[in-house]
Design a protein around this motif. Structure first.
Motif, PDB file in Angstrom:
ATOM      1  N   ASP A  57       0.811  -1.225   0.000  1.00  0.00           N
ATOM      2  CA  ASP A  57       0.000   0.000   0.000  1.00  0.00           C
ATOM      3  C   ASP A  57       0.838   1.266   0.000  1.00  0.00           C
ATOM      4  OD1 ASP A  57       0.987  -0.190   2.545  1.00  0.00           O
ATOM      5  OD2 ASP A  57      -0.964  -0.330   3.542  1.00  0.00           O
ATOM      6  N   SER A  58       2.159   1.147   0.140  1.00  0.00           N
ATOM      7  CA  SER A  58       3.039   2.311   0.072  1.00  0.00           C
ATOM      8  C   SER A  58       4.422   1.854  -0.392  1.00  0.00           C
ATOM      9  CB  SER A  58       3.141   3.006   1.435  1.00  0.00           C
ATOM     10  OG  SER A  58       3.667   2.115   2.402  1.00  0.00           O
ATOM     11  N   PRO A  59       5.193   2.738  -1.020  1.00  0.00           N
ATOM     12  CA  PRO A  59       6.508   2.347  -1.543  1.00  0.00           C
ATOM     13  C   PRO A  59       7.547   2.188  -0.442  1.00  0.00           C
ATOM     14  CG  PRO A  59       6.108   4.676  -1.937  1.00  0.00           C
ATOM     15  CD  PRO A  59       4.831   4.125  -1.368  1.00  0.00           C
ATOM     16  N   THR A  60       8.377   1.150  -0.565  1.00  0.00           N
ATOM     17  CA  THR A  60       9.441   0.914   0.411  1.00  0.00           C
ATOM     18  C   THR A  60      10.789   0.649  -0.259  1.00  0.00           C
ATOM     19  OG1 THR A  60       9.094  -1.486   0.495  1.00  0.00           O
ATOM     20  CG2 THR A  60       7.766  -0.133   1.998  1.00  0.00           C
ATOM     21  N   LEU A  61      10.836   0.698  -1.587  1.00  0.00           N
ATOM     22  CA  LEU A  61      12.006   0.207  -2.310  1.00  0.00           C
ATOM     23  C   LEU A  61      12.726   1.276  -3.129  1.00  0.00           C
ATOM     24  CD1 LEU A  61      10.321  -3.049  -3.669  1.00  0.00           C
ATOM     25  CD2 LEU A  61      11.881  -2.888  -1.722  1.00  0.00           C
ATOM     26  N   GLN A  62      12.414   2.550  -2.909  1.00  0.00           N
ATOM     27  CA  GLN A  62      12.971   3.587  -3.776  1.00  0.00           C
ATOM     28  C   GLN A  62      14.496   3.587  -3.783  1.00  0.00           C
ATOM     29  OE1 GLN A  62      10.855   5.787  -5.760  1.00  0.00           O
ATOM     30  NE2 GLN A  62      12.853   5.735  -6.756  1.00  0.00           N
ATOM     31  N   ASP A  63      15.122   3.372  -2.634  1.00  0.00           N
ATOM     32  CA  ASP A  63      16.593   3.364  -2.578  1.00  0.00           C
ATOM     33  C   ASP A  63      17.157   2.224  -3.435  1.00  0.00           C
ATOM     34  OD1 ASP A  63      16.516   5.517  -0.906  1.00  0.00           O
ATOM     35  OD2 ASP A  63      16.887   4.379   0.939  1.00  0.00           O
ATOM     36  N   PHE A  68      19.751   0.526  -8.494  1.00  0.00           N
ATOM     37  CA  PHE A  68      19.693  -0.280  -9.715  1.00  0.00           C
ATOM     38  C   PHE A  68      19.800   0.606 -10.956  1.00  0.00           C
ATOM     39  CE2 PHE A  68      16.702  -2.481 -12.805  1.00  0.00           C
ATOM     40  CZ  PHE A  68      17.648  -3.395 -13.260  1.00  0.00           C
ATOM     41  N   GLY A  69      19.099   1.722 -10.947  1.00  0.00           N
ATOM     42  CA  GLY A  69      19.113   2.630 -12.088  1.00  0.00           C
ATOM     43  C   GLY A  69      20.504   3.157 -12.400  1.00  0.00           C
ATOM     44  N   LYS A  70      21.322   3.370 -11.384  1.00  0.00           N
ATOM     45  CA  LYS A  70      22.676   3.873 -11.604  1.00  0.00           C
ATOM     46  C   LYS A  70      23.537   2.857 -12.350  1.00  0.00           C
ATOM     47  CE  LYS A  70      22.610   6.831  -7.486  1.00  0.00           C
ATOM     48  NZ  LYS A  70      23.152   7.036  -6.118  1.00  0.00           N
ATOM     49  N   ARG A  71      23.192   1.576 -12.224  1.00  0.00           N
ATOM     50  CA  ARG A  71      23.974   0.545 -12.899  1.00  0.00           C
ATOM     51  C   ARG A  71      23.586   0.386 -14.370  1.00  0.00           C
ATOM     52  NH1 ARG A  71      24.768  -4.842  -9.436  1.00  0.00           N
ATOM     53  NH2 ARG A  71      26.308  -5.062 -11.110  1.00  0.00           N
ATOM     54  N   LEU A  72      22.399   0.881 -14.733  1.00  0.00           N
ATOM     55  CA  LEU A  72      21.921   0.718 -16.107  1.00  0.00           C
ATOM     56  C   LEU A  72      21.426   2.055 -16.658  1.00  0.00           C
ATOM     57  CD1 LEU A  72      19.950  -2.656 -15.789  1.00  0.00           C
ATOM     58  CD2 LEU A  72      22.146  -2.298 -16.915  1.00  0.00           C
ATOM     59  N   PRO A  73      22.320   2.997 -16.836  1.00  0.00           N
ATOM     60  CA  PRO A  73      21.884   4.318 -17.311  1.00  0.00           C
ATOM     61  C   PRO A  73      21.308   4.301 -18.720  1.00  0.00           C
ATOM     62  CG  PRO A  73      24.283   4.152 -17.338  1.00  0.00           C
ATOM     63  CD  PRO A  73      23.781   2.940 -16.618  1.00  0.00           C
ATOM     64  N   GLN A  74      21.592   3.258 -19.481  1.00  0.00           N
ATOM     65  CA  GLN A  74      21.081   3.177 -20.848  1.00  0.00           C
ATOM     66  C   GLN A  74      19.648   2.653 -20.919  1.00  0.00           C
ATOM     67  OE1 GLN A  74      23.083   1.118 -19.371  1.00  0.00           O
ATOM     68  NE2 GLN A  74      22.872  -0.993 -20.111  1.00  0.00           N
ATOM     69  N   CYS A  75      19.093   2.224 -19.792  1.00  0.00           N
ATOM     70  CA  CYS A  75      17.750   1.646 -19.749  1.00  0.00           C
ATOM     71  C   CYS A  75      16.771   2.602 -19.064  1.00  0.00           C
ATOM     72  CB  CYS A  75      17.769   0.317 -18.990  1.00  0.00           C
ATOM     73  SG  CYS A  75      18.880  -0.918 -19.697  1.00  0.00           S
ATOM     74  N   THR A  76      15.500   2.271 -19.126  1.00  0.00           N
ATOM     75  CA  THR A  76      14.490   3.024 -18.387  1.00  0.00           C
ATOM     76  C   THR A  76      13.907   2.123 -17.304  1.00  0.00           C
ATOM     77  OG1 THR A  76      12.904   2.441 -20.118  1.00  0.00           O
ATOM     78  CG2 THR A  76      13.865   4.628 -20.215  1.00  0.00           C
ATOM     79  N   ILE A  77      13.516   2.746 -16.203  1.00  0.00           N
ATOM     80  CA  ILE A  77      13.001   1.993 -15.062  1.00  0.00           C
ATOM     81  C   ILE A  77      11.701   2.628 -14.601  1.00  0.00           C
ATOM     82  CG2 ILE A  77      13.442   1.184 -12.711  1.00  0.00           C
ATOM     83  CD1 ILE A  77      16.455   1.511 -13.353  1.00  0.00           C
ATOM     84  N   GLN A  78      10.680   1.806 -14.465  1.00  0.00           N
ATOM     85  CA  GLN A  78       9.366   2.263 -14.004  1.00  0.00           C
ATOM     86  C   GLN A  78       9.025   1.508 -12.716  1.00  0.00           C
ATOM     87  OE1 GLN A  78       6.457   2.078 -17.100  1.00  0.00           O
ATOM     88  NE2 GLN A  78       4.741   2.678 -15.803  1.00  0.00           N
ATOM     89  N   TYR A  79       8.844   2.247 -11.650  1.00  0.00           N
ATOM     90  CA  TYR A  79       8.552   1.662 -10.330  1.00  0.00           C
ATOM     91  C   TYR A  79       7.166   2.112  -9.910  1.00  0.00           C
ATOM     92  CZ  TYR A  79       8.852   1.270  -5.176  1.00  0.00           C
ATOM     93  OH  TYR A  79       8.625   1.017  -3.850  1.00  0.00           O
TER      94      TYR A  79
END
Length: 334
Positions: A57-63, A68-79
């Motif tokens: 019911d609320s986000p807990t994984l933003q960190d 993860f996003g820093k490791r794949l700058p060429q990709c897009t990530i939707q959370y």
């Protein structure tokens, strides 16, 4: 609903592959899965769009997502967040997000797994070679911790033998051109999103926390004309939480899956299902007896099959009594 779209590079005109993940209450395991995504080989002429849906019911994984996003700058990530509790709700959330993102293909791997480096390459090669709508691949058990008890090691060994036997059967079917007979689960899965756009097929939200939504979708897809298959070299590895390395858990898992499967059959075709139940019970009693008797000669490995068989019998009784299950209500692993 939380909706975070991290776009690190322009989208090209290449094929857009959505990498779907659903998760709930297992941040350590999720981090391991995402790390394996970061290490896997990417197909040429493809843009990877990761869709991570937290069933909460609320986000807990933003960190973790940011890391993860820093490791794949060429990709897009939707959370995103799916507040309705249930595996099918979360999977459908990913599916709808992939469709809205104009994805061409969608994959799933579970949050207690890690993918091999060639996982996506192998899935894509098999899909393209046979123009498949849905395909799966082997999910193997990762070796357990050496610190666990001998009893739990025995249970793991029994589970592993059952699992590898199933993989061997799938490989035989694949080798003789019968991949369409292999039952496909979402532990390692790829689908052509054009099929879902044209049919409107979705996971069954009514299953709630009971599980089995992936096998049911596979059956429905085949009825709608889907071409399904198997990629034998696209390997993922599942970490089995220590809580599941018991005969009791094997019993409960089989009971709950059996309850839901038989309940569906009884609702759809009650007369036919009722006729089949008597023979089914007899067959299970015979198998249970064999597994128990064989246990001393198999170092106890067949006790896992015995527990599962007994659970399936209990599930049959529960279904006849009109009961349902919520197998995935309790989270195992971190």
């Amino acid at each position: 609903m939380n909706d975070t779209l991290s776009e690190c590079s322009p989208i090209s005109d290449n094929r857009r592959i959505c990498i779907g993940t659903i998760t709930r209450g297992r941040p350590v395991m999720l981090r391991a899965l995402l790390a394996s995504y970061a290490e896997m080989h990417s197909p040429p002429n493809a843009h990877l769009h990761f869709i991570i849906v937290e069933n909460n019911d609320s986000p807990t994984l933003q960190d973790i997502i940011d890391e993860f996003g820093k490791r794949l700058p060429q990709c897009t990530i939707q959370y995103e967040i799916e507040p309705r509790l249930g595996i099918a709700f979360a999977r459908n959330h990913v599916l709808e997000a992939a469709l809205s993102a104009n994805g061409h293909l969608l994959t799933f791997a579970d949050d207690d797994e890690v993918v091999s480096q060639d996982w996506l390459i192998e899935l894509l090669a098999e899909r393209d070679a046979f123009h498949l709508d849905i395909l799966g691949s082997p999910v193997r058990f990762a070796p357990p911790s050496p610190d666990i008890s001998m009893w739990r090691k025995m249970v793991w060994s029994g589970m592993n033998k059952v699992n590898r036997s199933g993989e061997a059967k799938a490989l035989r079917n694949h080798s003789i051109g019968k991949s369409q007979c292999i039952r496909i689960a979402t532990g390692s899965w790829m689908a052509n999103l054009a099929f879902f756009r044209s049919t409107g097929l979705r996971f069954d939200n009514s299953l709630g926390l009971s599980g089995g939504e992936d096998w049911q979708l596979w059956l429905q897809a085949k009825r709608l004309g889907a071409k399904t298959g198997w990629a034998p070299r696209a390997i993922v590895f599942e970490t089995v939480p220590i809580e599941r390395l018991t005969l009791r858990y094997q019993y409960l898992r089989s009971r709950d899956h059996s309850t839901n499967m038989i309940s569906k059959k009884l609702k759809a075709k009650p007369a036919i299902a009722a006729v089949h139940l008597a023979g089914s019970i007899t067959g299970r009693i015979l198998r249970l007896s064999f597994y128990v008797l064989a246990a001393p000669f198999t170092r106890g490995n067949t006790l896992v099959r015995a527990a599962s068989c007994l659970g399936s019998m209990a599930g049959l009784v529960q279904a006849c009594l009109g009961r349902t299950s919520a197998h995935y209500d309790r989270i195992h692993g971190s």
